[in-house]
Motif scaffolding. Structure first.
Motif, PDB file in Angstrom:
ATOM      1  N   LEU A 152       0.833  -1.187   0.000  1.00 37.39           N
ATOM      2  CA  LEU A 152       0.000   0.000   0.000  1.00 37.39           C
ATOM      3  C   LEU A 152       0.882   1.256   0.000  1.00 37.39           C
ATOM      4  O   LEU A 152       1.770   1.387   0.827  1.00 37.39           O
ATOM      5  CB  LEU A 152      -0.911  -0.001   1.228  1.00 37.39           C
ATOM      6  N   GLY A 153       0.640   2.147  -0.947  1.00 33.81           N
ATOM      7  CA  GLY A 153       1.441   3.356  -1.074  1.00 33.81           C
ATOM      8  C   GLY A 153       2.494   3.292  -2.155  1.00 33.81           C
ATOM      9  O   GLY A 153       3.151   4.293  -2.448  1.00 33.81           O
ATOM     10  N   CYS A 154       2.673   2.122  -2.777  1.00 36.63           N
ATOM     11  CA  CYS A 154       3.762   1.958  -3.742  1.00 36.63           C
ATOM     12  C   CYS A 154       3.536   2.752  -5.027  1.00 36.63           C
ATOM     13  O   CYS A 154       4.506   3.099  -5.710  1.00 36.63           O
ATOM     14  CB  CYS A 154       3.983   0.485  -4.068  1.00 36.63           C
ATOM     15  N   LEU A 155       2.292   3.039  -5.373  1.00 39.91           N
ATOM     16  CA  LEU A 155       2.036   3.768  -6.620  1.00 39.91           C
ATOM     17  C   LEU A 155       2.688   5.150  -6.578  1.00 39.91           C
ATOM     18  O   LEU A 155       3.426   5.539  -7.489  1.00 39.91           O
ATOM     19  CB  LEU A 155       0.530   3.902  -6.865  1.00 39.91           C
ATOM     20  N   ASN A 156       2.415   5.886  -5.525  1.00 41.19           N
ATOM     21  CA  ASN A 156       2.999   7.215  -5.376  1.00 41.19           C
ATOM     22  C   ASN A 156       4.519   7.141  -5.317  1.00 41.19           C
ATOM     23  O   ASN A 156       5.223   7.909  -5.992  1.00 41.19           O
ATOM     24  CB  ASN A 156       2.453   7.869  -4.111  1.00 41.19           C
ATOM     25  N   ILE A 191      -0.185  -3.402 -10.215  1.00 38.08           N
ATOM     26  CA  ILE A 191       0.828  -3.650 -11.248  1.00 38.08           C
ATOM     27  C   ILE A 191       0.368  -3.074 -12.584  1.00 38.08           C
ATOM     28  O   ILE A 191       1.146  -2.440 -13.316  1.00 38.08           O
ATOM     29  CB  ILE A 191       1.136  -5.159 -11.363  1.00 38.08           C
ATOM     30  N   GLN A 192      -0.900  -3.275 -12.911  1.00 40.40           N
ATOM     31  CA  GLN A 192      -1.436  -2.739 -14.160  1.00 40.40           C
ATOM     32  C   GLN A 192      -1.388  -1.213 -14.173  1.00 40.40           C
ATOM     33  O   GLN A 192      -1.066  -0.590 -15.196  1.00 40.40           O
ATOM     34  CB  GLN A 192      -2.870  -3.227 -14.358  1.00 40.40           C
ATOM     35  N   THR A 193      -1.690  -0.594 -13.036  1.00 36.34           N
ATOM     36  CA  THR A 193      -1.619   0.866 -12.949  1.00 36.34           C
ATOM     37  C   THR A 193      -0.196   1.365 -13.166  1.00 36.34           C
ATOM     38  O   THR A 193       0.031   2.339 -13.895  1.00 36.34           O
ATOM     39  CB  THR A 193      -2.136   1.349 -11.574  1.00 36.34           C
ATOM     40  N   LEU A 194       0.765   0.681 -12.554  1.00 32.42           N
ATOM     41  CA  LEU A 194       2.161   1.082 -12.722  1.00 32.42           C
ATOM     42  C   LEU A 194       2.622   0.906 -14.166  1.00 32.42           C
ATOM     43  O   LEU A 194       3.410   1.705 -14.674  1.00 32.42           O
ATOM     44  CB  LEU A 194       3.058   0.285 -11.770  1.00 32.42           C
ATOM     45  N   PRO A 201       9.812  -0.628 -19.303  1.00 37.71           N
ATOM     46  CA  PRO A 201       9.208  -1.962 -19.336  1.00 37.71           C
ATOM     47  C   PRO A 201       9.215  -2.657 -17.974  1.00 37.71           C
ATOM     48  O   PRO A 201      10.147  -2.481 -17.185  1.00 37.71           O
ATOM     49  CB  PRO A 201      10.087  -2.723 -20.339  1.00 37.71           C
ATOM     50  N   LEU A 202       8.176  -3.424 -17.742  1.00 41.28           N
ATOM     51  CA  LEU A 202       8.145  -4.315 -16.581  1.00 41.28           C
ATOM     52  C   LEU A 202       8.966  -5.541 -16.947  1.00 41.28           C
ATOM     53  O   LEU A 202       8.604  -6.293 -17.856  1.00 41.28           O
ATOM     54  CB  LEU A 202       6.703  -4.710 -16.256  1.00 41.28           C
TER      55      LEU A 202
END
Length: 227
Positions: A152-156, A191-194, A201-202
């Motif tokens: 939680l929080g990894c997106l930002n 993951i999809q959002t990132l 690339p992932l």
């Protein structure tokens, strides 16, 4: 073809060393020579009568090119805290010039198909009142692999880190989703959002595991293994 990358993370617990060792192992299994370096480490313990950092030891053990511990980890601070604070407590001064010199010296004497230079903490970890670890990467002009600790929080954290790396004029070769929270809700959606936000690339999704031996061999995009 030889590759050299700097391994950065979205946070100090993103799992940089775990992922770095997995990358070194994956390339070694393909018959490639490998080298892992930890130029700056904060947090030491007494191992076989010598102060060492556990992350640096793990990188050295996973490398096929064998160096002395001092070459793998030239700057070791005792306290597991922000490096510039740990250095102040030991009456030491960190500088980007010092770290760049250590890394360049090692790279001149050690050749590997894959070299990973692992950072300490995140991208903007201070070295002193004027410099951060990012200044070392800029001077070395290394492409970056970003380890995203999936929690939680990894997106930002991930989006801001990517923006900072690109603002510094460096290329992100790819990012790795490291599933550090086995109970993370919405993992796939995150993951999809990132993938939509990160302009790189992932290259792998590292499943949650307490041991490297439990990780399936197909976690890494096979195209990334091509040298």
């Amino acid at each position: 073809m030889k590759r050299k990358y700097f391994i950065s993370g979205t946070d100090t617990d993103a799992g940089k060393t775990f992922v770095s060792v997995a990358l070194l192992n994956a390339f070694a299994q393909q018959g490639h020579s490998t080298l892992g370096l930890k130029p700056l480490a904060a947090g030491s313990e007494l191992l076989n009568g010598e102060e060492k950092n556990d992350d640096a030891v793990n990188l050295a053990n996973a490398s096929t090119v064998k160096l002395s511990y001092q070459q793998t980890n030239p700057v070791l601070l005792k306290a597991p805290m922000a490096p510039h604070i740990a250095a102040q407590r030991e009456n030491k001064r960190l500088s980007s010039q010092q770290l760049v010199g250590f890394v360049r010296g090692t790279l001149m004497s050690a050749n590997a198909a894959l070299t990973l230079v692992e950072g300490a903490g995140g991208w903007r970890v201070p070295l002193n009142n004027r410099e951060t670890l990012a200044d070392v990467v800029k001077a070395l002009n290394l492409d970056v692999i970003l380890v995203v600790g999936m929690k939680l929080g990894c997106l930002n954290h991930a989006i801001l880190t990517m923006e900072a790396i690109e603002r510094d004029g460096l290329k992100v070769a790819g990012w790795i989703a490291n599933c550090i929270d086995p109970e993370m809700d919405g993992l796939e959606e995150n993951i999809q959002t990132l993938q939509q936000y990160l302009r790189a690339p992932l290259i792998g999704v590292m499943p949650f595991s307490e041991k490297l031996s439990d990780i399936p061999s197909d976690w890494l995009n096979p195209k990334f293994l091509d040298l």
